[in-house]
Structure formats: C-alpha cells, structure tokens
Motif scaffolding. Structure first.
Motif, PDB file in Angstrom:
ATOM      1  N   ILE A  95     -23.944   4.760  32.411  1.00  0.00           N
ATOM      2  CA  ILE A  95     -24.044   6.041  33.110  1.00  0.00           C
ATOM      3  C   ILE A  95     -23.763   5.893  34.602  1.00  0.00           C
ATOM      4  N   ALA A  96     -24.019   4.713  35.184  1.00  0.00           N
ATOM      5  CA  ALA A  96     -23.793   4.526  36.621  1.00  0.00           C
ATOM      6  C   ALA A  96     -22.310   4.624  36.960  1.00  0.00           C
ATOM      7  N   GLY A  97     -21.479   3.933  36.195  1.00  0.00           N
ATOM      8  CA  GLY A  97     -20.045   3.997  36.465  1.00  0.00           C
ATOM      9  C   GLY A  97     -19.471   5.375  36.222  1.00  0.00           C
ATOM     10  N   HIS A  98     -19.934   6.041  35.166  1.00  0.00           N
ATOM     11  CA  HIS A  98     -19.434   7.391  34.885  1.00  0.00           C
ATOM     12  C   HIS A  98     -19.832   8.371  35.987  1.00  0.00           C
ATOM     13  N   LEU A  99     -21.039   8.224  36.511  1.00  0.00           N
ATOM     14  CA  LEU A  99     -21.470   9.096  37.599  1.00  0.00           C
ATOM     15  C   LEU A  99     -20.631   8.866  38.853  1.00  0.00           C
ATOM     16  N   LEU A 100     -20.330   7.617  39.156  1.00  0.00           N
ATOM     17  CA  LEU A 100     -19.517   7.317  40.325  1.00  0.00           C
ATOM     18  C   LEU A 100     -18.111   7.890  40.179  1.00  0.00           C
ATOM     19  N   LEU A 101     -17.527   7.751  38.994  1.00  0.00           N
ATOM     20  CA  LEU A 101     -16.206   8.330  38.758  1.00  0.00           C
ATOM     21  C   LEU A 101     -16.243   9.853  38.855  1.00  0.00           C
ATOM     22  N   THR A 102     -17.316  10.464  38.349  1.00  0.00           N
ATOM     23  CA  THR A 102     -17.442  11.918  38.416  1.00  0.00           C
ATOM     24  C   THR A 102     -17.595  12.406  39.849  1.00  0.00           C
ATOM     25  N   LEU A 103     -18.425  11.705  40.623  1.00  0.00           N
ATOM     26  CA  LEU A 103     -18.644  12.101  42.016  1.00  0.00           C
ATOM     27  C   LEU A 103     -17.364  11.994  42.836  1.00  0.00           C
ATOM     28  N   LEU A 104     -16.631  10.903  42.665  1.00  0.00           N
ATOM     29  CA  LEU A 104     -15.383  10.741  43.413  1.00  0.00           C
ATOM     30  C   LEU A 104     -14.328  11.734  42.951  1.00  0.00           C
ATOM     31  N   GLY A 105     -14.290  12.005  41.637  1.00  0.00           N
ATOM     32  CA  GLY A 105     -13.298  12.948  41.138  1.00  0.00           C
ATOM     33  C   GLY A 105     -13.533  14.366  41.607  1.00  0.00           C
ATOM     34  N   ASN A 106     -14.799  14.759  41.807  1.00  0.00           N
ATOM     35  CA  ASN A 106     -15.098  16.119  42.246  1.00  0.00           C
ATOM     36  C   ASN A 106     -14.713  16.369  43.698  1.00  0.00           C
ATOM     37  N   THR A 107     -14.510  15.306  44.469  1.00  0.00           N
ATOM     38  CA  THR A 107     -14.127  15.474  45.877  1.00  0.00           C
ATOM     39  C   THR A 107     -12.616  15.578  46.067  1.00  0.00           C
ATOM     40  N   GLY A 108     -11.849  15.432  44.983  1.00  0.00           N
ATOM     41  CA  GLY A 108     -10.393  15.415  45.126  1.00  0.00           C
ATOM     42  C   GLY A 108      -9.797  16.721  45.611  1.00  0.00           C
ATOM     43  N   SER A 109     -10.387  17.845  45.227  1.00  0.00           N
ATOM     44  CA  SER A 109      -9.822  19.137  45.601  1.00  0.00           C
ATOM     45  C   SER A 109      -9.960  19.437  47.092  1.00  0.00           C
ATOM     46  N   SER A 110     -10.833  18.757  47.785  1.00  0.00           N
ATOM     47  CA  SER A 110     -11.056  19.031  49.204  1.00  0.00           C
ATOM     48  C   SER A 110     -10.439  17.987  50.125  1.00  0.00           C
ATOM     49  N   LEU A 111      -9.635  17.086  49.583  1.00  0.00           N
ATOM     50  CA  LEU A 111      -9.049  16.011  50.379  1.00  0.00           C
ATOM     51  C   LEU A 111      -7.588  16.299  50.683  1.00  0.00           C
ATOM     52  N   SER A 112      -7.095  15.663  51.741  1.00  0.00           N
ATOM     53  CA  SER A 112      -5.675  15.770  52.091  1.00  0.00           C
ATOM     54  C   SER A 112      -4.848  14.889  51.160  1.00  0.00           C
ATOM     55  N   VAL A 113      -3.522  14.977  51.307  1.00  0.00           N
ATOM     56  CA  VAL A 113      -2.630  14.230  50.412  1.00  0.00           C
ATOM     57  C   VAL A 113      -2.795  12.731  50.610  1.00  0.00           C
ATOM     58  N   SER A 114      -2.916  12.290  51.860  1.00  0.00           N
ATOM     59  CA  SER A 114      -3.057  10.856  52.128  1.00  0.00           C
ATOM     60  C   SER A 114      -4.360  10.312  51.567  1.00  0.00           C
ATOM     61  N   LEU A 115      -5.436  11.055  51.755  1.00  0.00           N
ATOM     62  CA  LEU A 115      -6.717  10.616  51.220  1.00  0.00           C
ATOM     63  C   LEU A 115      -6.766  10.736  49.703  1.00  0.00           C
ATOM     64  N   LEU A 116      -6.012  11.679  49.160  1.00  0.00           N
ATOM     65  CA  LEU A 116      -5.995  11.854  47.711  1.00  0.00           C
ATOM     66  C   LEU A 116      -5.365  10.650  47.016  1.00  0.00           C
ATOM     67  N   SER A 117      -4.302  10.108  47.620  1.00  0.00           N
ATOM     68  CA  SER A 117      -3.682   8.906  47.047  1.00  0.00           C
ATOM     69  C   SER A 117      -4.649   7.727  47.083  1.00  0.00           C
ATOM     70  N   THR A 118      -5.408   7.612  48.170  1.00  0.00           N
ATOM     71  CA  THR A 118      -6.418   6.560  48.247  1.00  0.00           C
ATOM     72  C   THR A 118      -7.496   6.758  47.193  1.00  0.00           C
ATOM     73  N   LEU A 119      -7.882   8.017  46.968  1.00  0.00           N
ATOM     74  CA  LEU A 119      -8.892   8.313  45.957  1.00  0.00           C
ATOM     75  C   LEU A 119      -8.395   7.941  44.564  1.00  0.00           C
ATOM     76  N   ILE A 120      -7.144   8.268  44.275  1.00  0.00           N
ATOM     77  CA  ILE A 120      -6.594   7.949  42.956  1.00  0.00           C
ATOM     78  C   ILE A 120      -6.542   6.440  42.743  1.00  0.00           C
ATOM     79  N   PHE A 121      -6.152   5.710  43.800  1.00  0.00           N
ATOM     80  CA  PHE A 121      -6.100   4.248  43.693  1.00  0.00           C
ATOM     81  C   PHE A 121      -7.500   3.673  43.468  1.00  0.00           C
ATOM     82  N   SER A 122      -8.482   4.202  44.178  1.00  0.00           N
ATOM     83  CA  SER A 122      -9.851   3.723  43.992  1.00  0.00           C
ATOM     84  C   SER A 122     -10.384   4.090  42.608  1.00  0.00           C
ATOM     85  N   GLN A 123      -9.980   5.249  42.092  1.00  0.00           N
ATOM     86  CA  GLN A 123     -10.394   5.635  40.746  1.00  0.00           C
ATOM     87  C   GLN A 123      -9.812   4.690  39.698  1.00  0.00           C
TER      88      GLN A 123
END
Length: 224
Positions: free
Chosen positions: A166-194
C-alpha cells in the motif's frame, strides 16, 4: 472520483451492484504456463526455472525429509507475486494490500504449524521457549518474550506485506494526482520518476513475496 486517499484500496466498490474487486485474486491463474504445450514458451521455461530454484531453497530450509512441503511454499510465493504484479496494472484491485488477504494467508499457516508442533514435538516446543544458556532468573521473562514473539508472527507477516504494497501505491497515486497542475518540463520529470517508482514497486513485489514465503518456511522448520 475518490472520496479520500484510501478509496482506491476500498474492497467494497462495486460494478453493477456486484463487488468484483476480489476476483482479481484469481486472475493470476491465467498466467500459469500450460504444461501440455507441444513446445514450451519462454515464459514457461523462465517460470519453471524460478520454481525449481525455489524448490531447492525451500528443501534446504525444511530438510531433505520434507520435500513435499516445498510445493505449498512455492504455491504461496506464486499466489502473492501474481497478485502483487497485477496490482501494478491500472484499474486492477490489489488484494495483497489488504489485511483481509494477507492475514488470511499468514494466520492459517501459523496456526497449523503451532498445532503440529505442540501435538507432535511438545518437548521441543517447550525447549524452544528458553534459549540455550539463559540464566535461571531470566527464564520466566524469556518464556514470556518468546511466547509474545511467536504469537505476533502472523500479524508481522500480514502487516509487512500489506504495508509495503500500500505504501508504494499511495506514493504513485499522490504523485499522479499532481500531474494536472504541473508545467510541461515538470511533467516530464514526474513521468520519469513514476517509471522509476514503478520499477521499484516491481522489485518490491518480488522481494515481499519471497520474504513472506521464506519466513513461513522458517516458521515451519522450527516446529519440525
């Protein structure tokens, strides 16, 4: 829409008024390689080598006279690892992230080991409560400590597996929910971290399945 952070792990969500989430537990059966193929696939060869390696390792832990018991622990590993990996797929319910599933696996095993040990090897079980070389004054405390450690074993097995899932799934969920509010450059970093987190979760899925099966086999070897 999620009502809270843990609603994605809710086993009571339904489709057409039917609770279908727990059916994902049986989906791992379709990944078991068929033994009647004319030519074995690469997947079946890989899985056969994994099960043979686990069989040899469990045979060492259980002793040469208990080779039949390795089938139970290899099957336990297979069930958990299939469910862990299925939980990484989108919209698939992760049954191993719930104590209802993990405790249902750990508690019957522990109870059966304890009943077998106390019925067939009573003196050995009593002797196991007091480690060798314990001073006489500390024996009552050691018996109490060893008893508590034996009683909490199924709980630690269940909580360890569920918490890691559940810890890993929660972390993936939390990071994924922030994608809509990020810029394009930060979004690519988020996808790589995901992607990196997904690889980490894949490793955790294998490791936790292996740890659960190995610890269960060690508990079985102690009462034999």
């Amino acid at each position: 829409m999620m009502t809270n952070l843990f609603s994605s792990f809710d086993p009571l969500s339904s489709v057409l008024n039917l609770s279908l989430n727990w059916i994902s537990t049986t989906l791992g059966l379709i990944f078991i390689p068929y033994i009647f193929w004319a030519m074995p696939s690469r997947w079946s060869i890989l899985w056969s080598s994994i099960t043979k390696t686990l069989h040899q390792e469990f045979k060492v832990l259980l002793g040469p006279m208990n080779t039949g018991g390795t089938l139970m622990f290899v099957s336990l590993f297979s069930l958990i690892v299939f469910n862990n990996f299925l939980g990484l797929l989108p919209y698939v319910f992760t049954s191993t992230s719930h104590l209802a599933m993990t405790l249902a696996l750990a508690l019957p095993l522990w109870i059966s080991f304890m009943i077998f040990g106390w019925v067939n090897h009573t003196q050995h079980m009593f002797a196991h409560l007091v480690p060798l070389g314990t001073p006489g004054a500390l024996m009552p405390f050691m018996v109490l400590i060893e008893t508590v450690s034996n009683v909490i074993r199924p709980g630690t097995l269940a909580v360890r597996l569920a918490a890691n899932m559940i810890a890993g799934h929660l972390l993936l969920t939390l990071l994924g929910n922030t994608g809509s509010s990020l810029s394009v450059s930060l979004l690519s970093t988020l996808i790589f971290s995901q992607i990196l987190l997904l690889l980490l979760e894949s490793a955790v899925a294998i490791i936790q399945s292996y740890v659960f099966a190995v610890l269960s086999s060690l508990y079985a070897s102690e009462v034999n």
